[in-house]
Design a protein around this motif. Structure first.
Motif, short mmCIF file in Angstrom:
data_model
loop_
_atom_site.label_atom_id
_atom_site.label_comp_id
_atom_site.label_asym_id
_atom_site.label_seq_id
_atom_site.Cartn_x
_atom_site.Cartn_y
_atom_site.Cartn_z
N ASN A 165 35.56 29.71 39.89
CA ASN A 165 36.42 28.79 39.04
C ASN A 165 36.44 29.40 37.97
OD1 ASN A 165 36.68 25.48 38.47
ND2 ASN A 165 37.68 27.01 40.45
N ASP A 166 38.45 28.92 37.45
CA ASP A 166 38.20 29.40 35.55
C ASP A 166 39.39 28.66 35.75
OD1 ASP A 166 38.32 30.44 33.25
OD2 ASP A 166 39.16 32.37 33.68
N SER A 167 39.16 27.03 35.03
CA SER A 167 40.32 25.90 34.78
C SER A 167 41.33 26.06 35.82
CB SER A 167 40.63 26.37 33.07
OG SER A 167 41.32 27.85 33.05
N ASN A 168 40.56 25.37 36.33
CA ASN A 168 42.01 24.86 38.23
C ASN A 168 42.14 25.93 38.66
OD1 ASN A 168 41.11 22.67 37.35
ND2 ASN A 168 43.00 21.97 35.97
N GLN A 169 41.75 27.13 38.28
CA GLN A 169 42.54 28.61 39.21
C GLN A 169 40.58 29.18 40.03
OE1 GLN A 169 44.68 31.70 36.78
NE2 GLN A 169 45.83 31.01 38.23
N TRP A 170 41.28 29.60 41.51
CA TRP A 170 39.93 30.24 41.73
C TRP A 170 40.45 31.53 41.93
CZ3 TRP A 170 41.25 25.22 42.65
CH2 TRP A 170 40.60 24.40 42.32
N ILE A 171 39.42 32.78 41.45
CA ILE A 171 39.74 34.06 40.92
C ILE A 171 38.53 34.05 42.73
CG2 ILE A 171 39.77 36.26 40.12
CD1 ILE A 171 39.87 34.29 38.02
N VAL A 172 39.27 35.35 43.35
CA VAL A 172 38.22 36.34 44.14
C VAL A 172 38.64 37.80 44.19
CG1 VAL A 172 37.73 36.39 46.86
CG2 VAL A 172 38.75 34.70 46.02
N TYR A 173 37.70 38.28 43.55
CA TYR A 173 38.07 40.44 43.27
C TYR A 173 36.56 40.74 44.11
CZ TYR A 173 34.75 39.10 39.19
OH TYR A 173 33.65 38.61 38.60
N VAL A 174 36.66 42.00 43.72
CA VAL A 174 35.63 42.78 44.21
C VAL A 174 35.10 43.69 43.55
CG1 VAL A 174 35.54 44.99 45.99
CG2 VAL A 174 36.70 43.19 46.66
N THR A 175 34.12 44.72 43.39
CA THR A 175 33.10 44.67 41.90
C THR A 175 33.31 46.12 42.71
OG1 THR A 175 31.39 44.13 42.72
CG2 THR A 175 32.14 43.67 41.33
N ASP A 176 33.01 47.62 42.40
CA ASP A 176 32.52 48.92 42.31
C ASP A 176 30.72 49.12 42.50
OD1 ASP A 176 32.13 49.63 39.97
OD2 ASP A 176 34.11 50.93 39.94
N GLU A 177 30.87 50.48 42.69
CA GLU A 177 29.41 50.81 42.02
C GLU A 177 28.70 50.63 41.18
OE1 GLU A 177 31.98 54.33 41.86
OE2 GLU A 177 31.98 52.86 43.48
N ARG A 178 29.79 50.69 40.02
CA ARG A 178 29.03 50.34 38.75
C ARG A 178 29.17 48.64 38.36
NH1 ARG A 178 31.81 55.33 35.10
NH2 ARG A 178 30.39 56.89 36.19
N ALA A 179 29.49 48.11 39.60
CA ALA A 179 29.69 46.28 38.77
C ALA A 179 30.58 45.68 38.34
CB ALA A 179 28.22 45.71 38.31
N SER A 180 31.63 46.92 38.12
CA SER A 180 33.09 46.79 37.91
C SER A 180 34.17 46.50 38.29
CB SER A 180 33.81 47.85 37.40
OG SER A 180 32.32 48.81 35.47
N LYS A 181 34.89 45.62 37.88
CA LYS A 181 35.96 44.96 39.09
C LYS A 181 36.48 45.62 39.17
CE LYS A 181 38.01 41.16 37.14
NZ LYS A 181 38.11 39.98 36.42
#
Length: 81
Positions: free
Chosen positions: A35-51
């Motif tokens: 949660n980032d200032s009234n916005q919710w963000i969903v994402y996936v990371t790879d094998e290097r823990a990068s978005k």
């Protein structure tokens, strides 16, 4: 859907590989929700823990974000089997 509902599903279904509003660095191959200032963000990371580019989705309400998070987490766990 609430945060408690998600926690219940995670426990009942034995889901793994996620960062559920945790204040820590991302790990490899996980579904992340923040949660980032009234916005919710969903994402996936790879094998290097990068978005993963293009995996980030932003929501203006928590219910839709939680629904997307759970769908992605279930899909990740199916792929791991």
């Amino acid at each position: 859907m609430t945060r408690d509902d998600i926690k219940k599903f995670i426990k009942e279904e034995g889901l793994r590989g996620y960062n559920f509003f945790e204040d820590r660095m991302d790990m490899e191959n996980e579904i992340v929700i923040v949660n980032d200032s009234n916005q919710w963000i969903v994402y996936v990371t790879d094998e290097r823990a990068s978005k993963i580019t293009g995996s980030e989705k932003m929501f203006d309400n928590e219910i839709d974000a939680l629904d997307n998070f759970l769908k992605r987490l279930r899909a990740l766990n199916i792929l791991r089997k």
